[in-house]
Design a protein around this motif. Structure first.
Motif, PDB file in Angstrom:
ATOM      1  N   LEU A   1       0.905  -1.125   0.079  1.00 15.16           N
ATOM      2  CA  LEU A   1       0.221  -0.159   0.156  1.00 15.16           C
ATOM      3  C   LEU A   1       0.522   0.876   0.184  1.00 15.16           C
ATOM      4  O   LEU A   1       0.869   1.987  -0.481  1.00 15.16           O
ATOM      5  N   ILE A   2       1.623   1.395   0.702  1.00 16.03           N
ATOM      6  CA  ILE A   2       2.609   2.610   0.690  1.00 16.03           C
ATOM      7  C   ILE A   2       3.748   2.847  -0.283  1.00 16.03           C
ATOM      8  O   ILE A   2       3.101   3.343  -1.051  1.00 16.03           O
ATOM      9  N   CYS A   3       4.544   1.366  -0.983  1.00 16.12           N
ATOM     10  CA  CYS A   3       4.080   1.764  -1.964  1.00 16.12           C
ATOM     11  C   CYS A   3       3.963   1.721  -3.619  1.00 16.12           C
ATOM     12  O   CYS A   3       3.753   2.676  -4.274  1.00 16.12           O
TER      13      CYS A   3
ATOM     14  N   LEU B   1       1.956   4.857  -7.624  1.00 18.30           N
ATOM     15  CA  LEU B   1       0.548   5.392  -8.334  1.00 18.30           C
ATOM     16  C   LEU B   1       0.166   6.864  -8.936  1.00 18.30           C
ATOM     17  O   LEU B   1      -0.124   7.893  -9.871  1.00 18.30           O
ATOM     18  N   PHE B   2       1.201   7.693  -7.759  1.00 17.04           N
ATOM     19  CA  PHE B   2       0.732   9.097  -7.878  1.00 17.04           C
ATOM     20  C   PHE B   2       1.909   9.408  -9.445  1.00 17.04           C
ATOM     21  O   PHE B   2       2.059  10.668  -9.628  1.00 17.04           O
TER      22      PHE B   2
ATOM     23  N   GLY C   1       1.568   3.078  -3.491  1.00 10.29           N
ATOM     24  CA  GLY C   1       0.513   4.487  -3.310  1.00 10.29           C
ATOM     25  C   GLY C   1       1.215   5.422  -3.856  1.00 10.29           C
ATOM     26  O   GLY C   1       0.939   6.088  -5.182  1.00 10.29           O
ATOM     27  N   ILE C   2       2.933   5.503  -3.834  1.00 11.97           N
ATOM     28  CA  ILE C   2       3.820   6.476  -4.475  1.00 11.97           C
ATOM     29  C   ILE C   2       4.031   6.486  -5.832  1.00 11.97           C
ATOM     30  O   ILE C   2       3.674   7.097  -7.081  1.00 11.97           O
TER      31      ILE C   2
END
Lengths: 234, 259
Positions: B14-16, B21-22, B18-19
């Protein structure tokens, strides 16, 4: 679009590209520096800063210098939008730069022109998205694909992606200035043969190699210019 | 092994993710803006489409190579962190070296999951982010000023006057020369590896990278010949990827020869 209007439109495009680029690059930078701390909260352990500083003095300085050199060399090739994207997405030497130059050559645009700005941005954005998609699919399929991708038979192919890339690019670019290519290749070969310890720092050796190639090209450029000036005067 | 399970947990994805995806959204925004601007500036749409096709085909093979880097690092750092590093900012050549140096400084000897601790992982992750951020820092603080200093022949009022003679027109030659320098450094290192890689003038080093580079160059020569003979522009879109694929297939054959 009239010339003046097109110029104004392009100036405005550049201005907003820089503003957007700065904001988004800073956001990504903050996210990347914060991620180890967020992960640290999850793992209940924070980065050891003295260890970070110690390792930074060992290897980080090299990347600081190479980061500055890459910035100075590649921004003129990539234009505004392409530069922000390339520094965010990385893999410059092995993909983004050759990809942008390949795209530029295919459509035949010149450095520093609005066309180059647009083409470089499109090329970097596309190649970055392809990498993101391939990696996301790969990670998704990693378990079933791992035996195939890691099979010993295929390893020589994937371990040699970079030589495969540079071979193709050599054929393309050596034709542009055969004399400079031959001299630079000979000098660099002698360096690596007589100082084999440099082989492990090839990415840093791009700097003297590039400088030599640019110097030789400049000499030949000046010679051609003088000849054409002489011809014109006559 | 418990740590490896945590490093591969959904929270890490989720953390990785998310970045990543951004960053994907940023790429799409820049691409759409550039395409629209190109249209407004009168750039032929077919040219822009060719650039997209060529860049897509160009990027596939190196991306698979990068994916293999993710696989290689996933054994010691889990999958999500190398996935993030190699999707965003990182480069295959750098990551392993930095991770190894951080492991040593963190006191776990080398990069290995067997000795990995949560603190060592957080330290490695932070150093990886710190070491390769300089291009981003420079482009944030100096990008606009630096790129505006570069001359645009289409915009004489931006500096074209002082470049009237001397350096005018040298920009493209310099770019080609820089590329000759880049390629030469790597090809020379392959020759140096053969001759002195395993001891000065021992001729015991691996010849595989040079053989692959030569094969790729030969394949590129064939593509250029076809293009020149037929005048088919589409050949350009696939020439680099096609040459690389040919050379990589040859590498499997060469690998078998070496045994």
């Amino acid at each position: 679009m009239e010339n003046r209007t097109a110029r104004e439109y392009y100036e405005n495009y550049l201005k907003t590209t820089h503003r957007l680029g700065r904001i988004l690059t800073a956001s990504v930078l903050i996210l990347l520096l914060a991620a180890p701390y967020v992960i640290g909260i999850y793992l209940k352990a924070m980065p050891n800063i003295p260890a970070v500083l110690k390792a930074f003095l060992g290897v980080g300085i090299v990347y600081l210098v190479s980061g500055i050199v890459e910035y100075l060399i590649y921004v003129p090739m990539l234009g505004a939008g392409g530069s922000y994207l390339a520094f965010i997405t990385g893999n410059l030497i092995n993909m983004k730069i050759p990809c942008a130059i390949n795209a530029r050559d295919i459509v035949g645009v010149k450095s520093g022109t609005p066309e180059n700005e647009i083409i470089a941005t499109l090329s970097i954005a596309t190649s970055s998205l392809v990498t993101i998609i391939v990696l996301a699919l790969g990670v998704l399929l990693m378990i079933p694909l791992q035996p195939v991708l890691q099979s010993p038979a295929l390893q020589p192919a994937f371990e040699n992606v970079v030589p495969a890339l540079f071979g193709a690019m050599a054929c393309k670019y050596y034709r542009a200035d055969r004399k400079a290519a031959l001299i630079v290749l000979t000098v660099m070969t002698l360096l690596f043969v007589f100082v084999p310890s440099l082989i492990g720092s090839t990415s840093m050796m791009v700097i003297p190699s590039g400088a030599l190639a640019i110097g030789l090209s400049y000499l030949s450029f000046r010679k051609k210019q003088k000849t054409s000036e002489g011809g014109n005067e006559a | 092994m418990e740590l490896l399970a945590e490093l591969n947990s959904p929270v890490m994805y989720l953390i990785c993710g998310g970045i990543i995806l951004f960053v994907s959204v940023i790429c799409i925004v820049f691409a759409v803006r550039a395409y629209r601007a190109g249209r407004q500036l009168g750039i032929d749409e077919s040219k822009m489409k060719r650039v997209i096709t060529a860049s897509t085909t160009f990027a596939v093979l190196p991306s698979i190579g990068i994916l293999l880097g993710v696989i290689a690092l996933s054994g010691s750092l889990g999958t999500p962190w190398p996935w993030l590093r190699l999707s965003v900012i990182g480069a295959l050549h750098y990551e392993t070296q930095v991770a190894e140096a951080a492991s040593e400084a963190a006191g776990i000897g080398g990069l290995s999951i067997a000795n990995m601790t949560p603190e060592a992982f957080a330290t490695i992750a932070f150093l990886m982010s710190l070491c390769i951020m300089w291009g981003m820092v420079l482009v944030i603080f100096n990008g606009e000023a630096y790129s505006r200093r570069l001359v645009s022949p289409s915009h004489p009022e931006k500096g074209g006057k002082k470049k009237k003679s001397g350096m005018s027109g040298f920009g493209d030659t310099a770019m080609t020369a820089m590329f000759i320098g880049l390629v030469s450094a790597y090809i020379a290192s392959y020759i140096g590896t053969i001759v002195s890689g395993n001891g000065m003038f021992s001729f015991q080093g691996s010849w595989l990278p040079l053989a692959v580079a030569v094969t790729s160059a030969a394949a590129m020569g064939v593509f250029i010949y076809i293009k020149n003979r037929t005048g088919a522009d589409w050949v350009d879109s696939f020439s680099v990827a096609g040459s690389m694929l040919t050379a990589m297939a040859a590498a499997i054959f060469f690998g078998r020869l070496i045994g």
